[in-house]
Design an enzyme around this catalytic site. Structure first.
Site, PDB file in Angstrom:
ATOM      1  N   ASN A 125      -1.068  -4.307  -7.606  1.00  0.00           N
ATOM      2  CA  ASN A 125      -1.713  -4.620  -6.329  1.00  0.00           C
ATOM      3  C   ASN A 125      -0.707  -4.303  -5.233  1.00  0.00           C
ATOM      4  OD1 ASN A 125      -2.969  -5.649  -4.111  1.00  0.00           O
ATOM      5  ND2 ASN A 125      -2.842  -7.803  -4.722  1.00  0.00           N
ATOM      6  N   LYS A 152      -1.131  -4.258  -2.114  1.00  0.00           N
ATOM      7  CA  LYS A 152      -1.359  -4.997  -0.857  1.00  0.00           C
ATOM      8  C   LYS A 152      -1.315  -3.998   0.314  1.00  0.00           C
ATOM      9  CE  LYS A 152       0.344  -9.046  -3.214  1.00  0.00           C
ATOM     10  NZ  LYS A 152       0.978 -10.351  -3.151  1.00  0.00           N
ATOM     11  N   HIS A 200      -8.478 -12.670  -3.888  1.00  0.00           N
ATOM     12  CA  HIS A 200      -7.018 -12.841  -3.902  1.00  0.00           C
ATOM     13  C   HIS A 200      -6.633 -14.000  -2.973  1.00  0.00           C
ATOM     14  CE1 HIS A 200      -2.759 -12.063  -3.354  1.00  0.00           C
ATOM     15  NE2 HIS A 200      -2.818 -11.400  -4.490  1.00  0.00           N
ATOM     16  N   GLU A 219      -4.446 -14.282  -0.837  1.00  0.00           N
ATOM     17  CA  GLU A 219      -4.211 -13.882   0.560  1.00  0.00           C
ATOM     18  C   GLU A 219      -5.533 -13.717   1.305  1.00  0.00           C
ATOM     19  OE1 GLU A 219      -1.690 -10.591  -0.505  1.00  0.00           O
ATOM     20  OE2 GLU A 219      -0.233 -12.053  -1.244  1.00  0.00           O
ATOM     21  N   GLU A 242      -3.350 -16.589 -10.505  1.00  0.00           N
ATOM     22  CA  GLU A 242      -2.138 -16.382  -9.705  1.00  0.00           C
ATOM     23  C   GLU A 242      -1.804 -17.676  -8.972  1.00  0.00           C
ATOM     24  OE1 GLU A 242      -1.576 -11.953  -8.613  1.00  0.00           O
ATOM     25  OE2 GLU A 242      -2.972 -12.784  -7.164  1.00  0.00           O
ATOM     26  N   GLY A 273       4.997 -13.638  -4.574  1.00  0.00           N
ATOM     27  CA  GLY A 273       5.960 -13.084  -3.624  1.00  0.00           C
ATOM     28  C   GLY A 273       7.145 -13.997  -3.357  1.00  0.00           C
ATOM     29  N   SER A 288       5.112 -13.011  -9.075  1.00  0.00           N
ATOM     30  CA  SER A 288       6.511 -12.664  -9.376  1.00  0.00           C
ATOM     31  C   SER A 288       6.730 -12.147 -10.795  1.00  0.00           C
ATOM     32  CB  SER A 288       7.437 -13.857  -9.084  1.00  0.00           C
ATOM     33  OG  SER A 288       7.359 -14.208  -7.712  1.00  0.00           O
TER      34      SER A 288
HETATM   35  P1  13P Z   1       4.086 -10.608  -6.477  1.00  0.00           P
HETATM   36  O1  13P Z   1       4.141  -9.915  -7.836  1.00  0.00           O
HETATM   37  O2  13P Z   1       4.767  -9.842  -5.394  1.00  0.00           O
HETATM   38  O3  13P Z   1       4.508 -12.034  -6.578  1.00  0.00           O
HETATM   39  O4  13P Z   1       2.523 -10.626  -6.059  1.00  0.00           O
HETATM   40  C1  13P Z   1       1.603 -11.105  -6.946  1.00  0.00           C
HETATM   41  C2  13P Z   1       0.257 -10.813  -6.432  1.00  0.00           C
HETATM   42  O5  13P Z   1      -0.196 -11.416  -5.488  1.00  0.00           O
HETATM   43  C3  13P Z   1      -0.509  -9.752  -7.097  1.00  0.00           C
HETATM   44  O6  13P Z   1      -1.836  -9.772  -6.698  1.00  0.00           O
END
Ligand code: 13P
Length: 256
Positions: free
Chosen positions: A10, A12, A98, A100, A170, A176, A216
């Site tokens: 992903n 983003k 997601h 976010e 997640e 992140g 992560s």
């Molecule tokens: P990270 O791997 O950067 O923690 O992000 C995870 C994520 O949100 C994947 O959709």
């Protein structure tokens, strides 16, 4: 139950068309001649989908995902992209819900449910994201929060459509942050999510649904996480921005 692992990048809001092309060239050269047993997926920003399709060419080892879709068919929805438009880009998967999207753009379980159904109408496979905040976990509400997200998000989704859907767990506090859930925490939560799926769809269907872990994930922790019986792949953010690191996550995770 033999569930094929699925590793999805992903990206983003990273990588426009030219960076997408560079990534794909490098990634394809690295996987050339290798037999990767897991499914590999890349979810670029919308504007990079065309370049991703072009750069992958006839390579069918890597599948394409969108990061979002509209719950509507067409019309006055400024800034939105419909599932039929995504179909034109040979998109296979679409990430829905997601954290976010939930926290920054206010997507509710109801909106997410509508998007999942819309994606299935266009034969796209949803990657349906769920996850709790640290506060929800620490206050003892983990199971309640996840049960609600799963039950409401999948309301009215048929067994047949569920078999084409991937769930991505997640934990918000692990996204992140560099903080990964321990493999015990992740396995326990995945087993719980599968038990909720079993309540909704029965033993047979729930045992076939793939549940990815995200938050992560990196080359150093992929093997341990993927060794857990209810973890069936990963949704990877930061570590999937570099072709070598994405490949190492896939290789280390697939070897477990
Ligand atoms: P990270 O791997 O950067 O923690 O992000 C995870 C994520 O949100 C994947 O959709």
């Amino acid at each position: 139950m033999n569930r094929k692992l699925i590793f999805a990048a992903n990206w983003k809001m990273n990588k426009g068309p030219s960076e997408t092309e560079d990534f794909v060239k490098s990634f394809l050269s690295k996987i050339q001649g290798q037999s990767v047993n897991s499914e590999m997926v890349i979810a670029p920003p919308f504007v990079s989908l065309a370049k991703l399709v072009e750069a992958l060419g006839t390579n069918s080892q890597v599948q394409i995902a969108a990061q979002n879709c509209s719950q509507y068919d067409a019309g006055a929805y400024t800034g939105e992209v419909s599932v039929l438009m995504l179909r034109e880009f040979f998109v296979h998967y679409v990430i829905i819900g997601h954290s976010e999207r939930r926290s920054i753009y206010g997507e509710t379980d109801e909106v997410i449910n509508a998007k999942i159904k819309k994606a299935r109408e266009a034969n796209l496979k949803p990657i349906f994201c769920i996850g709790e905040t640290l506060e929800e976990r620490e206050s003892g509400n983990l199971e309640k929060v996840l049960r609600t997200q799963v039950t409401e998000g999948l309301k009215g989704v048929s067994e047949k459509d569920m078999l084409e859907t991937v769930v991505a767990y997640e934990p918000v506090w692990a996204i992140g942050t560099g903080v990964t859930a321990t493999s015990e925490q992740a396995q326990d939560t995945h087993a719980f999510v599968r038990s909720v799926l079993k309540d909704l769809y029965g033993e047979d269907v729930s045992s076939k649904i793939r549940i990815q872990y995200g938050g992560s994930v990196k080359p150093g922790n992929a093997a341990e996480l993927m060794a857990c019986p209810d973890i069936d792949g990963a949704l990877i953010g930061g570590a999937a921005l570099d072709p070598q690191s994405f490949l190492e996550v896939i290789q280390n995770g697939s070897a477990s």
